[in-house]
Design a protein around this motif. Structure first.
Motif, PDB file in Angstrom:
ATOM      1  N   LYS A 205       0.831  -1.208   0.000  1.00  0.00           N
ATOM      2  CA  LYS A 205       0.000   0.000   0.000  1.00  0.00           C
ATOM      3  C   LYS A 205       0.864   1.256   0.000  1.00  0.00           C
ATOM      4  N   TYR A 206       1.965   1.218   0.757  1.00  0.00           N
ATOM      5  CA  TYR A 206       2.894   2.356   0.755  1.00  0.00           C
ATOM      6  C   TYR A 206       3.523   2.542  -0.634  1.00  0.00           C
ATOM      7  N   GLU A 207       3.802   1.425  -1.290  1.00  0.00           N
ATOM      8  CA  GLU A 207       4.351   1.483  -2.650  1.00  0.00           C
ATOM      9  C   GLU A 207       3.387   2.221  -3.577  1.00  0.00           C
ATOM     10  N   VAL A 208       2.122   1.859  -3.491  1.00  0.00           N
ATOM     11  CA  VAL A 208       1.095   2.492  -4.324  1.00  0.00           C
ATOM     12  C   VAL A 208       1.019   3.989  -4.029  1.00  0.00           C
ATOM     13  N   GLU A 209       1.008   4.346  -2.753  1.00  0.00           N
ATOM     14  CA  GLU A 209       0.933   5.761  -2.375  1.00  0.00           C
ATOM     15  C   GLU A 209       2.143   6.544  -2.898  1.00  0.00           C
ATOM     16  N   HIS A 210       3.305   5.898  -2.908  1.00  0.00           N
ATOM     17  CA  HIS A 210       4.523   6.534  -3.414  1.00  0.00           C
ATOM     18  C   HIS A 210       4.361   6.907  -4.885  1.00  0.00           C
ATOM     19  N   TRP A 211       3.882   5.965  -5.694  1.00  0.00           N
ATOM     20  CA  TRP A 211       3.751   6.227  -7.128  1.00  0.00           C
ATOM     21  C   TRP A 211       2.605   7.184  -7.425  1.00  0.00           C
ATOM     22  N   GLU A 212       1.525   7.089  -6.682  1.00  0.00           N
ATOM     23  CA  GLU A 212       0.413   8.005  -6.909  1.00  0.00           C
ATOM     24  C   GLU A 212       0.828   9.446  -6.619  1.00  0.00           C
ATOM     25  N   LYS A 213       1.621   9.630  -5.571  1.00  0.00           N
ATOM     26  CA  LYS A 213       2.099  10.973  -5.244  1.00  0.00           C
ATOM     27  C   LYS A 213       3.082  11.472  -6.298  1.00  0.00           C
ATOM     28  N   ARG A 214       3.933  10.579  -6.767  1.00  0.00           N
ATOM     29  CA  ARG A 214       4.955  10.976  -7.743  1.00  0.00           C
ATOM     30  C   ARG A 214       4.336  11.345  -9.087  1.00  0.00           C
ATOM     31  N   PHE A 215       3.330  10.577  -9.519  1.00  0.00           N
ATOM     32  CA  PHE A 215       2.776  10.808 -10.850  1.00  0.00           C
ATOM     33  C   PHE A 215       1.438  11.547 -10.828  1.00  0.00           C
ATOM     34  N   LYS A 249      -2.230   6.711 -18.207  1.00  0.00           N
ATOM     35  CA  LYS A 249      -0.865   6.631 -18.712  1.00  0.00           C
ATOM     36  C   LYS A 249      -0.191   5.369 -18.182  1.00  0.00           C
ATOM     37  N   HIS A 250       0.467   4.625 -19.074  1.00  0.00           N
ATOM     38  CA  HIS A 250       1.172   3.411 -18.663  1.00  0.00           C
ATOM     39  C   HIS A 250       2.590   3.761 -18.212  1.00  0.00           C
ATOM     40  N   ILE A 251       2.968   3.224 -17.047  1.00  0.00           N
ATOM     41  CA  ILE A 251       4.278   3.517 -16.458  1.00  0.00           C
ATOM     42  C   ILE A 251       5.064   2.226 -16.290  1.00  0.00           C
ATOM     43  N   GLU A 252       6.340   2.259 -16.671  1.00  0.00           N
ATOM     44  CA  GLU A 252       7.272   1.153 -16.415  1.00  0.00           C
ATOM     45  C   GLU A 252       8.488   1.733 -15.685  1.00  0.00           C
ATOM     46  N   VAL A 253       8.807   1.181 -14.514  1.00  0.00           N
ATOM     47  CA  VAL A 253       9.939   1.656 -13.720  1.00  0.00           C
ATOM     48  C   VAL A 253      10.833   0.467 -13.377  1.00  0.00           C
ATOM     49  N   HIS A 254      12.132   0.639 -13.516  1.00  0.00           N
ATOM     50  CA  HIS A 254      13.053  -0.438 -13.144  1.00  0.00           C
ATOM     51  C   HIS A 254      12.919  -0.751 -11.656  1.00  0.00           C
ATOM     52  N   GLY A 255      13.073  -2.015 -11.303  1.00  0.00           N
ATOM     53  CA  GLY A 255      12.885  -2.453  -9.923  1.00  0.00           C
ATOM     54  C   GLY A 255      13.743  -1.714  -8.917  1.00  0.00           C
ATOM     55  N   SER A 256      14.905  -1.250  -9.331  1.00  0.00           N
ATOM     56  CA  SER A 256      15.785  -0.528  -8.408  1.00  0.00           C
ATOM     57  C   SER A 256      15.205   0.819  -8.005  1.00  0.00           C
ATOM     58  N   GLY A 257      14.180   1.286  -8.727  1.00  0.00           N
ATOM     59  CA  GLY A 257      13.531   2.534  -8.379  1.00  0.00           C
ATOM     60  C   GLY A 257      12.261   2.350  -7.573  1.00  0.00           C
ATOM     61  N   SER A 258      11.898   1.099  -7.322  1.00  0.00           N
ATOM     62  CA  SER A 258      10.702   0.786  -6.537  1.00  0.00           C
ATOM     63  C   SER A 258      11.072   0.629  -5.074  1.00  0.00           C
ATOM     64  N   PRO A 259      10.423   1.337  -4.156  1.00  0.00           N
ATOM     65  CA  PRO A 259      10.787   1.245  -2.735  1.00  0.00           C
ATOM     66  C   PRO A 259      10.777  -0.189  -2.194  1.00  0.00           C
ATOM     67  N   THR A 260       9.718  -0.936  -2.459  1.00  0.00           N
ATOM     68  CA  THR A 260       9.645  -2.293  -1.910  1.00  0.00           C
ATOM     69  C   THR A 260      10.560  -3.260  -2.651  1.00  0.00           C
ATOM     70  N   TYR A 261      10.612  -3.141  -3.965  1.00  0.00           N
ATOM     71  CA  TYR A 261      11.434  -4.040  -4.774  1.00  0.00           C
ATOM     72  C   TYR A 261      12.912  -3.850  -4.441  1.00  0.00           C
ATOM     73  N   SER A 272      18.168  -8.477   2.349  1.00  0.00           N
ATOM     74  CA  SER A 272      16.753  -8.180   2.131  1.00  0.00           C
ATOM     75  C   SER A 272      16.184  -7.540   3.402  1.00  0.00           C
ATOM     76  N   TYR A 273      15.618  -6.352   3.292  1.00  0.00           N
ATOM     77  CA  TYR A 273      15.241  -5.591   4.473  1.00  0.00           C
ATOM     78  C   TYR A 273      13.756  -5.659   4.832  1.00  0.00           C
ATOM     79  N   ASN A 274      12.910  -6.101   3.929  1.00  0.00           N
ATOM     80  CA  ASN A 274      11.481  -5.946   4.179  1.00  0.00           C
ATOM     81  C   ASN A 274      10.703  -7.258   4.171  1.00  0.00           C
ATOM     82  N   LEU A 275      11.379  -8.372   4.383  1.00  0.00           N
ATOM     83  CA  LEU A 275      10.690  -9.664   4.332  1.00  0.00           C
ATOM     84  C   LEU A 275      10.097 -10.039   5.689  1.00  0.00           C
TER      85      LEU A 275
END
Length: 280
Positions: A205-215, A249-261, A272-275
């Protein structure tokens, strides 16, 4: 109880003793166990001492306590490697779409098929039985957040008892819990996903909020390891659509730019920090 039984239920300070598979909750004959999120968003069983009769069934069937539920050394094992040459099919899925292909084949033969769906209203993942081929499409692609098995083990056992063949897809700990639950698994077929570990729906859910705020819009159609825009060679991609109120709009982001990934796949020190604690 702590001296008599060894599972997480009776040793609640040791979270590494629980994988969140839900076997104990679904097994309890008195309904004394319920699954609840902890502060990090991971599911753990909670016991109602007024209902518990101390039968120990939850303890005896816990797959983290008794690894015999994993055992398959009583017969010869072998491996197959498979790929596909249908790019239109494989490009839609995280790897080559083998789970989807097998699921649809099983469903067409009248089997019960169980997989994981992402609820994009609550941003939680859960297991369910497919009612249509559309459901199987919703099971596809990587989600990484740990799913709630809910009452699906009970559904599987009931389906097997009434003569159905069943296909169940899950992480190895969930499959171990399922096999401990059903006992007679002659018509049970499973796909274990080697999962690296899972993070929680709370982080999703935090991941989703991050991208919604960014875009600046509402996110939908989220999944990981996309190949829609970029080839496999660049590594894992995060894929989603953003609706800004006028257009999508379709968005593709490399995994290294995803907070959870990034926390489990692209952190530079290999940690691995979030398992979930048991995943370590």
């Amino acid at each position: 109880m702590k001296e008599k039984f060894k599972s997480y239920i009776f040793n609640t300070a040791r979270k590494q003793l629980c994988m969140g598979c839900g076997t104990c909750m679904q097994l309890c004959p008195k309904g004394a166990l319920t699954m609840h999120d902890d502060d990090e968003g991971f599911l753990y069983p909670q016991i109602n001492p007024d209902l518990c009769v101390g039968c120990g069934l939850c303890d005896r069937k816990c797959p983290i306590q008794y690894d015999s539920h994993y055992a398959c050394d009583n017969f010869e094992q072998y491996s197959l490697l498979a790929t596909r040459d249908e790019n239109d099919h494989t490009n839609k899925y995280a790897t080559i779409g083998v789970c989807t292909r097998i699921s649809k084949e099983a469903f067409s033969k009248g089997w019960k098929v169980f997989g994981v769906k992402l609820d994009e209203n609550e941003w939680k993942t859960f297991h369910q039985c497919a009612r249509s081929l559309r459901d199987i499409d919703l099971f596809s692609n990587s989600k990484y957040a740990q799913s709630d098995t809910k009452k699906t083990y009970t559904e599987v056992k009931s389906s097997l008892a009434t003569g159905y063949k069943v296909l169940y897809i899950g992480t190895p700990c969930q499959i171990a819990g399922l096999k401990a639950f059903v006992r007679d698994s002659r018509n049970l077929y499973t796909i274990d996903l080697i999962c690296h570990g899972t993070f929680s729906s709370k982080l999703l859910k935090y991941e989703v909020e991050h991208w919604e705020k960014r875009f600046g819009g509402r996110l939908s159609n989220l999944y990981f390891r996309s190949k829609i825009k970029y080839p496999w060679s660049v590594g894992g991609m995060v894929n989603f659509n953003i609706w800004d109120g006028r257009k999508s709009k379709h968005i593709e982001v490399h995994g290294s730019g995803s907070p959870t990934y990034k926390c489990f796949a692209y952190c530079e020190n290999g940690v691995s920090y979030n398992l979930r604690p048991s995943c370590y």
